[in-house]
Enzyme design. Structure first.
Site, PDB file in Angstrom:
ATOM      1  N   ASP A  53      31.877  37.703  37.485  1.00 46.32           N
ATOM      2  CA  ASP A  53      32.597  38.610  36.588  1.00 46.32           C
ATOM      3  C   ASP A  53      32.156  40.028  36.937  1.00 46.32           C
ATOM      4  OD1 ASP A  53      34.104  39.533  34.304  1.00 46.32           O
ATOM      5  OD2 ASP A  53      32.213  39.770  33.244  1.00 46.32           O
ATOM      6  N   SER A  54      32.866  40.995  36.374  1.00 47.80           N
ATOM      7  CA  SER A  54      32.483  42.389  36.576  1.00 47.80           C
ATOM      8  C   SER A  54      31.170  42.716  35.867  1.00 47.80           C
ATOM      9  CB  SER A  54      33.591  43.292  36.039  1.00 47.80           C
ATOM     10  OG  SER A  54      33.848  42.971  34.684  1.00 47.80           O
ATOM     11  N   TYR A  95      35.833  46.855  35.700  1.00 44.36           N
ATOM     12  CA  TYR A  95      36.895  46.695  36.679  1.00 44.36           C
ATOM     13  C   TYR A  95      38.255  47.071  36.062  1.00 44.36           C
ATOM     14  CZ  TYR A  95      34.024  43.850  39.947  1.00 44.36           C
ATOM     15  OH  TYR A  95      33.077  43.392  40.841  1.00 44.36           O
ATOM     16  N   CYS A 142      36.740  36.562  35.431  1.00 41.76           N
ATOM     17  CA  CYS A 142      37.072  37.929  35.038  1.00 41.76           C
ATOM     18  C   CYS A 142      38.588  38.013  35.074  1.00 41.76           C
ATOM     19  CB  CYS A 142      36.453  38.899  36.053  1.00 41.76           C
ATOM     20  SG  CYS A 142      36.964  40.623  35.846  1.00 41.76           S
ATOM     21  N   ASN A 143      39.165  38.409  33.967  1.00 41.27           N
ATOM     22  CA  ASN A 143      40.632  38.479  33.915  1.00 41.27           C
ATOM     23  C   ASN A 143      41.172  39.493  34.907  1.00 41.27           C
ATOM     24  OD1 ASN A 143      41.968  36.991  31.305  1.00 41.27           O
ATOM     25  ND2 ASN A 143      39.812  37.452  31.020  1.00 41.27           N
ATOM     26  N   THR A 144      40.480  40.643  35.012  1.00 39.35           N
ATOM     27  CA  THR A 144      40.979  41.703  35.887  1.00 39.35           C
ATOM     28  C   THR A 144      40.944  41.246  37.349  1.00 39.35           C
ATOM     29  OG1 THR A 144      40.105  43.279  34.286  1.00 39.35           O
ATOM     30  CG2 THR A 144      40.795  44.158  36.408  1.00 39.35           C
ATOM     31  N   GLU A 195      29.568  45.231  24.595  1.00 34.68           N
ATOM     32  CA  GLU A 195      28.334  45.482  25.359  1.00 34.68           C
ATOM     33  C   GLU A 195      27.250  46.108  24.488  1.00 34.68           C
ATOM     34  OE1 GLU A 195      28.208  46.184  29.257  1.00 34.68           O
ATOM     35  OE2 GLU A 195      29.870  44.799  29.555  1.00 34.68           O
ATOM     36  N   CYS A 237      40.563  39.000  28.217  1.00 34.53           N
ATOM     37  CA  CYS A 237      39.444  39.740  28.790  1.00 34.53           C
ATOM     38  C   CYS A 237      38.199  38.961  28.392  1.00 34.53           C
ATOM     39  CB  CYS A 237      39.396  41.154  28.212  1.00 34.53           C
ATOM     40  SG  CYS A 237      37.881  42.040  28.610  1.00 34.53           S
ATOM     41  N   HIS A 246      35.313  39.622  27.567  1.00 34.26           N
ATOM     42  CA  HIS A 246      34.490  40.072  26.441  1.00 34.26           C
ATOM     43  C   HIS A 246      35.088  39.695  25.083  1.00 34.26           C
ATOM     44  CE1 HIS A 246      32.694  42.511  29.545  1.00 34.26           C
ATOM     45  NE2 HIS A 246      31.843  43.056  28.700  1.00 34.26           N
TER      46      HIS A 246
END
Ligand code: DGL
Length: 267
Positions: free
Chosen positions: A9-10, A41, A72-74, A151, A183, A185
């Site tokens: 993941d990012s 990202y 990671c979705n992005t 975060e 996403c 998160h």
């Protein structure tokens, strides 16, 4: 087969996918890489996300992984399809499983997607959902401030409630009955999102379906690690070991132990 599964993941968000892999595939060894030096990202170009994803996949391949999860979705939205042919092990992203789950959950045929700018702008969730059912209306909304809120650990906070209201008010007017947490998160914000959207809206966490798909793919390729009792987990980041560790210890049901720094630019 006891080779590990590579997950990346990012940053820390992909740990929500690792948590699900631990639940559904408790015998599997996992190597996780979080690109904590280069997160987010979600606001970067496709070319940049592709370059980063290629470096990470090269790193994971040095660990002899038997499968790779783009947690990671992005990265799933902007890089996975471009890279699929060059990756020699089975690959799973989070977008297609999330889209499938959303289609199975909606009665009103109106689905909301929330994610980073990159994911929403790519239109990939809409594309996959409409491939599965062209009668579904998809409404997307980028919610970039959700990532730093998570975060910072502000999972239950007035500021988070305010941001949820601000981002999701418009979506609510479209009568969606399924909302994809597109996403990594966002599954950590289920409580404030659920409170605002109400009981009539099912929150779709692609992590669950991703782990399920991973299990199917491993089984199909005869790659499952059957019977082993104490799987190993290794964690790598590109920066910020302490912050990663304290986040991971909150999200995962294990103590992550040592976290190693990787010079990812050299891959
Ligand atoms: N992991 C990213 C995603 O799922 C969110 C954080 C970022 O922007 O890098 O899209």
């Amino acid at each position: 087969m006891d080779a590990p599964i590579g997950v990346f993941d990012s940053g820390v968000g992909g740990l929500t996918v690792v948590r699900e892999i631990m639940r559904q595939l408790p015998s599997e060894n996992v190597i996780y890489f979080g690109d904590t030096a280069r997160v987010p990202y979600g606001s970067k170009s496709k070319a940049t996300v592709l370059k980063f994803s290629k470096q990470i996949v090269r790193f994971l391949m040095t660990k002899n992984v038997k499968a790779i999860v783009f947690a990671c979705n992005t990265a799933s939205a902007l890089a996975l399809e471009d890279m699929r042919d060059e990756i020699t092990v089975p690959v799973v992203g989070v977008v297609r499983p999330g889209a499938r789950m959303a289609v199975s959950m909606t009665d009103t045929k109106s689905v909301g997607i929330i994610g980073t700018y990159g994911t929403i702008k790519s239109g990939i969730y809409t594309e996959y959902i409409r491939q599965l059912d062209k009668n579904v209306t998809v409404v997307g909304k980028a919610c970039p401030l959700f990532v730093p809120l998570v975060e910072e650990g502000l999972l239950e906070d007035r500021i988070t409630d305010d941001m949820v209201e601000r981002y999701l008010s418009e979506l609510k007017q479209y009568n969606v009955d399924a909302l994809v947490l597109g996403c990594t998160h966002y599954p950590l914000l289920v409580n404030p999102i659920k409170r605002f959207m109400g009981d009539g809206v099912t929150l779709v966490n692609p992590a669950y379906e991703t782990a399920k798909e991973l299990k199917n793919i491993l089984a199909k390729n005869d790659l499952l690690n059957e019977g082993k009792k104490n799987p190993g987990y290794e964690f790598y980041v590109s920066d910020g070991v302490d912050k990663f560790k304290s986040f991971a210890d909150r999200v995962l049901p294990i103590n992550v132990g040592e976290v190693q720094v990787v010079d990812i630019e050299s891959y």
